[in-house]
Design a protein around this motif. Structure first.
Motif, PDB file in Angstrom:
ATOM      1  N   TRP A  56       0.814  -1.213   0.000  1.00 52.91           N
ATOM      2  CA  TRP A  56       0.000   0.000   0.000  1.00 52.91           C
ATOM      3  C   TRP A  56       0.852   1.270   0.000  1.00 52.91           C
ATOM      4  O   TRP A  56       0.298   2.375  -0.074  1.00 52.91           O
ATOM      5  CB  TRP A  56      -0.918   0.021   1.216  1.00 52.91           C
ATOM      6  N   MET A  57       2.162   1.144   0.080  1.00 48.36           N
ATOM      7  CA  MET A  57       3.027   2.325   0.142  1.00 48.36           C
ATOM      8  C   MET A  57       2.892   3.232  -1.093  1.00 48.36           C
ATOM      9  O   MET A  57       2.967   4.460  -0.965  1.00 48.36           O
ATOM     10  CB  MET A  57       4.479   1.898   0.328  1.00 48.36           C
ATOM     11  N   PRO A  58       2.706   2.684  -2.300  1.00 46.40           N
ATOM     12  CA  PRO A  58       2.539   3.572  -3.467  1.00 46.40           C
ATOM     13  C   PRO A  58       1.331   4.500  -3.371  1.00 46.40           C
ATOM     14  O   PRO A  58       1.243   5.485  -4.128  1.00 46.40           O
ATOM     15  CB  PRO A  58       2.381   2.585  -4.642  1.00 46.40           C
ATOM     16  N   LEU A  59       0.409   4.231  -2.460  1.00 47.19           N
ATOM     17  CA  LEU A  59      -0.761   5.089  -2.295  1.00 47.19           C
ATOM     18  C   LEU A  59      -0.407   6.411  -1.612  1.00 47.19           C
ATOM     19  O   LEU A  59      -1.244   7.324  -1.552  1.00 47.19           O
ATOM     20  CB  LEU A  59      -1.832   4.364  -1.469  1.00 47.19           C
ATOM     21  N   GLY A  60       0.817   6.506  -1.076  1.00 42.05           N
ATOM     22  CA  GLY A  60       1.200   7.693  -0.328  1.00 42.05           C
ATOM     23  C   GLY A  60       0.738   7.597   1.109  1.00 42.05           C
ATOM     24  O   GLY A  60       0.011   6.665   1.492  1.00 42.05           O
ATOM     25  N   LYS A  61       1.146   8.566   1.925  1.00 40.32           N
ATOM     26  CA  LYS A  61       0.830   8.477   3.358  1.00 40.32           C
ATOM     27  C   LYS A  61      -0.668   8.455   3.621  1.00 40.32           C
ATOM     28  O   LYS A  61      -1.170   7.571   4.324  1.00 40.32           O
ATOM     29  CB  LYS A  61       1.479   9.639   4.108  1.00 40.32           C
ATOM     30  N   SER A  62      -1.399   9.401   3.069  1.00 38.90           N
ATOM     31  CA  SER A  62      -2.834   9.471   3.341  1.00 38.90           C
ATOM     32  C   SER A  62      -3.565   8.239   2.804  1.00 38.90           C
ATOM     33  O   SER A  62      -4.473   7.711   3.451  1.00 38.90           O
ATOM     34  CB  SER A  62      -3.428  10.742   2.747  1.00 38.90           C
ATOM     35  N   GLY A  63      -3.153   7.775   1.624  1.00 32.75           N
ATOM     36  CA  GLY A  63      -3.785   6.589   1.048  1.00 32.75           C
ATOM     37  C   GLY A  63      -3.484   5.345   1.853  1.00 32.75           C
ATOM     38  O   GLY A  63      -4.364   4.506   2.069  1.00 32.75           O
ATOM     39  N   PHE A  64      -2.234   5.198   2.294  1.00 41.32           N
ATOM     40  CA  PHE A  64      -1.855   4.049   3.119  1.00 41.32           C
ATOM     41  C   PHE A  64      -2.653   4.043   4.407  1.00 41.32           C
ATOM     42  O   PHE A  64      -3.207   3.004   4.812  1.00 41.32           O
ATOM     43  CB  PHE A  64      -0.358   4.089   3.425  1.00 41.32           C
ATOM     44  N   VAL A  65      -2.702   5.191   5.076  1.00 41.07           N
ATOM     45  CA  VAL A  65      -3.404   5.282   6.358  1.00 41.07           C
ATOM     46  C   VAL A  65      -4.877   4.937   6.189  1.00 41.07           C
ATOM     47  O   VAL A  65      -5.461   4.178   6.978  1.00 41.07           O
ATOM     48  CB  VAL A  65      -3.235   6.684   6.970  1.00 41.07           C
ATOM     49  N   ALA A  66      -5.498   5.467   5.163  1.00 46.79           N
ATOM     50  CA  ALA A  66      -6.918   5.201   4.928  1.00 46.79           C
ATOM     51  C   ALA A  66      -7.164   3.721   4.646  1.00 46.79           C
ATOM     52  O   ALA A  66      -8.102   3.126   5.188  1.00 46.79           O
ATOM     53  CB  ALA A  66      -7.425   6.058   3.769  1.00 46.79           C
ATOM     54  N   ARG A  67      -6.315   3.119   3.814  1.00 44.49           N
ATOM     55  CA  ARG A  67      -6.505   1.707   3.452  1.00 44.49           C
ATOM     56  C   ARG A  67      -6.272   0.803   4.663  1.00 44.49           C
ATOM     57  O   ARG A  67      -7.053  -0.125   4.921  1.00 44.49           O
ATOM     58  CB  ARG A  67      -5.554   1.333   2.321  1.00 44.49           C
ATOM     59  N   ALA A  68      -5.194   1.059   5.407  1.00 41.69           N
ATOM     60  CA  ALA A  68      -4.882   0.215   6.558  1.00 41.69           C
ATOM     61  C   ALA A  68      -5.946   0.335   7.643  1.00 41.69           C
ATOM     62  O   ALA A  68      -6.377  -0.669   8.227  1.00 41.69           O
ATOM     63  CB  ALA A  68      -3.508   0.577   7.115  1.00 41.69           C
ATOM     64  N   ALA A  69      -6.389   1.559   7.908  1.00 38.93           N
ATOM     65  CA  ALA A  69      -7.402   1.768   8.941  1.00 38.93           C
ATOM     66  C   ALA A  69      -8.727   1.102   8.578  1.00 38.93           C
ATOM     67  O   ALA A  69      -9.453   0.627   9.449  1.00 38.93           O
ATOM     68  CB  ALA A  69      -7.603   3.263   9.184  1.00 38.93           C
ATOM     69  N   ALA A  70      -9.030   1.057   7.297  1.00 38.79           N
ATOM     70  CA  ALA A  70     -10.292   0.463   6.854  1.00 38.79           C
ATOM     71  C   ALA A  70     -10.213  -1.049   6.709  1.00 38.79           C
ATOM     72  O   ALA A  70     -11.235  -1.732   6.774  1.00 38.79           O
ATOM     73  CB  ALA A  70     -10.715   1.082   5.516  1.00 38.79           C
ATOM     74  N   SER A  71      -9.015  -1.579   6.530  1.00 40.72           N
ATOM     75  CA  SER A  71      -8.867  -2.995   6.198  1.00 40.72           C
ATOM     76  C   SER A  71      -8.416  -3.883   7.354  1.00 40.72           C
ATOM     77  O   SER A  71      -8.702  -5.090   7.342  1.00 40.72           O
ATOM     78  CB  SER A  71      -7.857  -3.151   5.046  1.00 40.72           C
ATOM     79  N   LEU A  72      -7.713  -3.316   8.324  1.00 41.96           N
ATOM     80  CA  LEU A  72      -7.094  -4.137   9.364  1.00 41.96           C
ATOM     81  C   LEU A  72      -7.790  -3.968  10.712  1.00 41.96           C
ATOM     82  O   LEU A  72      -8.044  -2.842  11.137  1.00 41.96           O
ATOM     83  CB  LEU A  72      -5.620  -3.759   9.513  1.00 41.96           C
ATOM     84  N   PRO A  73      -8.090  -5.075  11.399  1.00 41.37           N
ATOM     85  CA  PRO A  73      -8.672  -4.959  12.742  1.00 41.37           C
ATOM     86  C   PRO A  73      -7.665  -4.351  13.713  1.00 41.37           C
ATOM     87  O   PRO A  73      -6.455  -4.573  13.598  1.00 41.37           O
ATOM     88  CB  PRO A  73      -8.985  -6.416  13.115  1.00 41.37           C
ATOM     89  N   PHE A  74      -8.164  -3.563  14.667  1.00 40.24           N
ATOM     90  CA  PHE A  74      -7.351  -2.896  15.693  1.00 40.24           C
ATOM     91  C   PHE A  74      -6.392  -1.869  15.111  1.00 40.24           C
ATOM     92  O   PHE A  74      -5.450  -1.460  15.773  1.00 40.24           O
ATOM     93  CB  PHE A  74      -6.574  -3.922  16.531  1.00 40.24           C
ATOM     94  N   PHE A  75      -6.606  -1.480  13.861  1.00 40.02           N
ATOM     95  CA  PHE A  75      -5.811  -0.432  13.237  1.00 40.02           C
ATOM     96  C   PHE A  75      -6.717   0.763  12.967  1.00 40.02           C
ATOM     97  O   PHE A  75      -7.479   0.753  11.998  1.00 40.02           O
ATOM     98  CB  PHE A  75      -5.207  -0.911  11.913  1.00 40.02           C
ATOM     99  N   GLY A  76      -6.629   1.781  13.818  1.00 44.37           N
ATOM    100  CA  GLY A  76      -7.271   3.038  13.508  1.00 44.37           C
ATOM    101  C   GLY A  76      -6.299   3.902  12.726  1.00 44.37           C
ATOM    102  O   GLY A  76      -5.197   3.468  12.393  1.00 44.37           O
ATOM    103  N   PRO A  77      -6.677   5.139  12.434  1.00 48.94           N
ATOM    104  CA  PRO A  77      -5.779   6.027  11.683  1.00 48.94           C
ATOM    105  C   PRO A  77      -4.412   6.223  12.358  1.00 48.94           C
ATOM    106  O   PRO A  77      -3.392   6.288  11.668  1.00 48.94           O
ATOM    107  CB  PRO A  77      -6.560   7.341  11.628  1.00 48.94           C
ATOM    108  N   PHE A  78      -4.390   6.306  13.693  1.00 49.61           N
ATOM    109  CA  PHE A  78      -3.123   6.544  14.394  1.00 49.61           C
ATOM    110  C   PHE A  78      -2.193   5.341  14.259  1.00 49.61           C
ATOM    111  O   PHE A  78      -1.000   5.486  13.973  1.00 49.61           O
ATOM    112  CB  PHE A  78      -3.392   6.843  15.868  1.00 49.61           C
ATOM    113  N   ARG A  79      -2.718   4.140  14.464  1.00 47.85           N
ATOM    114  CA  ARG A  79      -1.884   2.941  14.344  1.00 47.85           C
ATOM    115  C   ARG A  79      -1.445   2.748  12.899  1.00 47.85           C
ATOM    116  O   ARG A  79      -0.319   2.315  12.628  1.00 47.85           O
ATOM    117  CB  ARG A  79      -2.666   1.716  14.838  1.00 47.85           C
ATOM    118  N   ALA A  80      -2.327   3.060  11.962  1.00 49.70           N
ATOM    119  CA  ALA A  80      -1.972   2.947  10.546  1.00 49.70           C
ATOM    120  C   ALA A  80      -0.862   3.921  10.186  1.00 49.70           C
ATOM    121  O   ALA A  80       0.059   3.585   9.425  1.00 49.70           O
ATOM    122  CB  ALA A  80      -3.208   3.211   9.680  1.00 49.70           C
ATOM    123  N   LEU A  81      -0.920   5.125  10.744  1.00 47.70           N
ATOM    124  CA  LEU A  81       0.136   6.105  10.493  1.00 47.70           C
ATOM    125  C   LEU A  81       1.461   5.618  11.053  1.00 47.70           C
ATOM    126  O   LEU A  81       2.513   5.779  10.417  1.00 47.70           O
ATOM    127  CB  LEU A  81      -0.240   7.447  11.118  1.00 47.70           C
TER     128      LEU A  81
END
Length: 252
Positions: A62-87
């Motif tokens: 997900w790194m090619p999505l850039g910081k905001s894209g990575f954070v959004a994808r990880a927070a939406a896709s992974l359990p126990f990952f909110g925006p802060f943990r994704a960042l």
């Protein structure tokens, strides 16, 4: 297999596990608050580490999505990952660390998900000096709370000079006396003197050999106390305790 999460995401999982240990080092297992009887920050890092280690694909995809894209994808896709943990995961993949871990490692209070500096926890415990507290907490027989009190000169060490390292503790008769005096002197001094050796990693075979020696000593001591030989082997996994041998004293 190639691309397995346990390999590709290992840096993220390792960083979150380290953050979990730092949180325990500065707050203890229960964070000492009246509302909560567990360290919620440490628990959240533990969950995030487990998720990172178990994801069946590398999060770096997900790194090619850039910081905001990575954070959004990880927070939406992974359990126990909110925006802060994704960042934090993004920062780890980008630089090998994240802001919270870097601050803990340098002894500074970290910044929370609300972007506020976490100077103290809800119970008033300082979030600073994490490396010193973590090192002292590793001493066999001390634990996180005692390590915190040693570094902060609090509790039974109130009025004494703060202790910030194992060598300093070893050279302080006043602190050693507060830790139990002659009653614990032998085991405590041994764990302090051999601290570096006790931190070295061991193989599974070495760990099993150490366990064998410990069990042998315990059997011997309990045989002497009981006035009879109590040398039955420990029960197998899932088996009931033997009522006539050394481990009955531990098992009930």
């Amino acid at each position: 297999p190639e691309g397995c999460a346990c390999v590709a995401n290992a840096p993220i999982a390792a960083a979150f596990r380290s953050l979990e240990k730092f949180e325990v080092s500065v707050q203890c297992d229960d964070d000492a608050s009246e509302e909560r009887h567990f360290n919620s920050e440490a628990l959240l890092y533990s969950r995030a580490a487990a998720v990172a280690a178990g994801v069946p694909f590398p999060l770096s995809q997900w790194m090619p999505l850039g910081k905001s894209g990575f954070v959004a994808r990880a927070a939406a896709s992974l359990p126990f990952f909110g925006p802060f943990r994704a960042l934090q995961a993004y920062q780890i993949l980008s630089s090998g660390s994240c802001e919270a871990l870097a601050k803990f490692e340098s002894g500074r209070p970290p910044t929370g998900s609300d972007n506020a500096l976490r100077l103290k926890n809800e119970a008033g415990r300082s979030m600073g000096s994490a490396p010193e507290k973590r090192q002292l907490g590793k001493v066999f027989g001390l634990g996180a709370k005692t390590a915190i009190d040693l570094v902060e000169a609090a509790g039974r060490f109130d009025g004494l000079t703060p202790v910030r390292s194992v060598p300093s503790l070893l050279q302080s008769p006043q602190h050693l006396a507060k830790l139990g005096g002659d009653k614990r002197a032998g085991s405590l001094l041994a764990s302090l003197r051999h601290f570096d050796e006790l931190q070295e990693p061991v193989s599974e075979a070495e760990a099993l050999e150490m366990r064998r020696h410990v069990l042998s000593v315990v059997r011997s001591h309990h045989s002497a106390r009981a006035g009879e030989r109590r040398d039955c082997p420990p029960p197998p996994a899932g088996g009931g305790p033997c009522r006539c041998c050394w481990h009955a004293d531990f098992m009930g």
